[in-house]
Design an enzyme around this catalytic site. Structure first.
Site, mmCIF file in Angstrom:
data_model
loop_
_atom_site.group_PDB
_atom_site.id
_atom_site.type_symbol
_atom_site.label_atom_id
_atom_site.label_comp_id
_atom_site.label_asym_id
_atom_site.label_seq_id
_atom_site.Cartn_x
_atom_site.Cartn_y
_atom_site.Cartn_z
ATOM 1 N N PRO A 391 -23.078 -37.880 -18.534
ATOM 2 C CA PRO A 391 -21.830 -37.876 -17.765
ATOM 3 C C PRO A 391 -20.674 -38.527 -18.510
ATOM 4 O O PRO A 391 -20.841 -39.533 -19.208
ATOM 5 C CB PRO A 391 -22.194 -38.683 -16.514
ATOM 6 C CG PRO A 391 -23.662 -38.494 -16.351
ATOM 7 C CD PRO A 391 -24.201 -38.437 -17.747
ATOM 8 N N CYS A 392 -19.483 -37.928 -18.336
ATOM 9 C CA CYS A 392 -18.288 -38.435 -19.004
ATOM 10 C C CYS A 392 -17.399 -39.211 -18.034
ATOM 11 O O CYS A 392 -16.255 -39.543 -18.370
ATOM 12 C CB CYS A 392 -17.494 -37.280 -19.623
ATOM 13 S SG CYS A 392 -16.814 -36.126 -18.394
ATOM 14 N N ASN A 393 -17.912 -39.518 -16.836
ATOM 15 C CA ASN A 393 -17.089 -40.139 -15.794
ATOM 16 C C ASN A 393 -16.314 -41.354 -16.280
ATOM 17 O O ASN A 393 -15.162 -41.557 -15.916
ATOM 18 C CB ASN A 393 -17.961 -40.559 -14.607
ATOM 19 C CG ASN A 393 -18.760 -39.413 -14.030
ATOM 20 O OD1 ASN A 393 -19.402 -38.675 -14.773
ATOM 21 N ND2 ASN A 393 -18.729 -39.253 -12.718
ATOM 22 N N LEU A 395 -15.619 -42.059 -19.423
ATOM 23 C CA LEU A 395 -15.040 -41.817 -20.749
ATOM 24 C C LEU A 395 -13.763 -41.006 -20.683
ATOM 25 O O LEU A 395 -12.851 -41.196 -21.487
ATOM 26 C CB LEU A 395 -16.044 -41.069 -21.641
ATOM 27 C CG LEU A 395 -17.444 -41.671 -21.806
ATOM 28 C CD1 LEU A 395 -18.269 -40.798 -22.741
ATOM 29 C CD2 LEU A 395 -17.362 -43.096 -22.324
ATOM 30 N N ALA A 396 -13.675 -40.074 -19.735
ATOM 31 C CA ALA A 396 -12.568 -39.121 -19.702
ATOM 32 C C ALA A 396 -11.257 -39.816 -19.404
ATOM 33 O O ALA A 396 -11.174 -40.756 -18.608
ATOM 34 C CB ALA A 396 -12.843 -38.038 -18.647
#
Length: 432
Positions: A391-393, A395-396
């Site tokens: 998951p990029c939650n 990081l984005a």
């Protein structure tokens, strides 16, 4: 270039940052794409208020200018600064642009099989990709923008131990411009909207209220709207990937249009019998199939009888679809995905495409320990490829609440990708 961008309505601060980050050779399209991506990463801004378009001074709303100035002061903050990405973002080459020479060597500990392939957002906080690389055998990330494979941008980083020579693209080649992807929109596309590519597809879409405000704003003028209105509309169109569907009328993408742009078969996300909202969420978190397939294409000659795949954080099966479209037989697929909606989508696709192999699914990567992996490996006979995009939650850039990098609650699951990869290699290389 600075004057040209300023005449288009962008602030000096926006233009300066874009030119600094993209480099002196960047084109107008690349610079405007960067500016819009930066706008996506900031707090939501209301470009078209309900009451009216606010008066502008030097082409910029005072409030917006002040907000951007505050962001500029923070841009060198080591906690929030992102990695400097290559320009153009083509990794070790794309179908339309090959590098003349590729120098890439892997440490002995990274040489497959099993091969591995890890993906996440390119625009992550500073230090994230250094950490990912360090845990994955110090392999240099391959940063690629999917705009070279389709009509929408998707800036991603990939760390893998696959060969990089003799890659080939999926055919038929997908549409590479918005107009090619949506030919019926040409009739309504205004000449002042220069977009040839859409921005990265998100998990949310523009609201009906927003598109109605845009239509009302444009209908106040008989001909082309003033430059300030054009810029406001274009900002929203870029931010929400709105396309022209009538005179002065824009609309968000439909789920089947997103599927086409991302390389999935039509109605792929209808397989689980889910809502439109769930379809948008699933697609926004998926791989871009054509991009991934190009990287995985080297496996076709290496595994003519098919492969055993361990798919971590499977989502809606982007890697599985890519391998299938490449003509690589899926002998055994062990899919690990938390979302039941996504598991149902993959299961439905598996059945609809008459896969002859075995699909085994789990719902929790953290529960996949050494004992369970030994059982699975004993059953399937080992893995040829381990794919995953945790998951990029956290990081984005669009996450302004909990952008905690790899220490965030969701994105820390990267360490489970590394843990499982390490366990699989250890089990498979264990003497009989």
């Amino acid at each position: 270039m600075l004057l040209l961008l300023a005449k288009m309505g962008y602030t000096v601060e926006e233009c300066s940052i874009a030119m600094e980050r993209c480099g002196p050779e960047a084109s107008v399209v690349e610079l405007t794409d960067f500016i819009c991506a930066a706008q996506l990463s900031r707090e939501a801004d209301v470009y078209l208020p309900d009451d009216d378009l606010k008066p502008r001074y030097n082409g910029v709303c005072k409030i917006k200018k002040r907000k951007f100035f505050e962001i500029c002061k923070k841009k060198n903050d080591p906690e929030t600064e992102t990695i400097r990405l290559p320009n153009p973002m083509i990794g070790f080459g794309v179908p339309s642009l090959q590098l003349e020479s590729i120098s890439r060597s892997l440490p002995d500990s990274a040489i497959g099989p099993p091969f591995f392939y890890y993906e996440n957002v390119a625009l992550a906080p500073k230090g994230v990709w250094d950490t990912i690389s360090r845990f994955l055998n110090d392999i240099e990330p391959e940063f690629v923008d999917s705009k070279y494979f389709c009509a929408t941008a998707r800036k991603r980083g990939y760390v893998h131990n696959l060969p990089v020579q003799n890659r080939f693209p999926l055919v038929p080649l997908p549409p590479l411009t918005v107009q090619q992807a949506f030919p019926l929109s040409r009739k309504w596309w205004p000449q002042w909207d220069p977009r040839e590519k859409l921005n990265c597809i998100q998990t949310a879409i523009g609201s009906a209220k927003l598109t109605e405000r845009i239509r009302n704003a444009l209908e106040r003028f008989d001909g082309d709207p003033p430059t300030s209105v054009q810029k406001s509309v274009l900002d929203e169109c870029r931010k929400w990937n709105l396309v022209w569907v009538g005179r002065n009328k824009v609309a968000p993408l439909e789920p089947d249009e997103m599927e086409m742009l991302l390389g999935f078969p039509k109605n792929h996300t209808r397989g689980g019998g889910i809502s439109r909202t769930d379809r948008y969420k699933s697609l926004g978190n998926s791989f871009q199939v054509d991009t991934v397939a190009y990287h995985l294409s080297v496996l076709k000659d290496m595994f003519p009888d098919g492969i055993n795949l361990l798919s971590l954080f499977s989502g809606i099966g982007g890697a599985e679809v890519a391998l299938h479209r490449l003509g690589i037989k899926l002998k055994n697929v062990v899919s690990v995905e938390k979302s039941k909606v996504n598991r149902d989508i993959v299961r439905s696709w598996w059945e609809q495409t008459n896969q002859a192999g075995n699909l085994i699914d789990f719902d929790d990567v953290q529960a996949l320990d050494g004992e369970r992996l030994e059982e699975v490996i004993s059953y399937v006979g080992g893995f040829d490829l381990i794919v995953g995009g945790s998951p990029c939650n956290n990081l984005a850039g669009s996450n302004r609440v909990s952008r905690d990098g790899l220490e965030g609650k969701e994105s820390s699951l990267f360490y489970d990708y590394f843990r499982i990869l390490d366990l699989v290699k250890s089990i498979m290389h264990r003497p009989a």
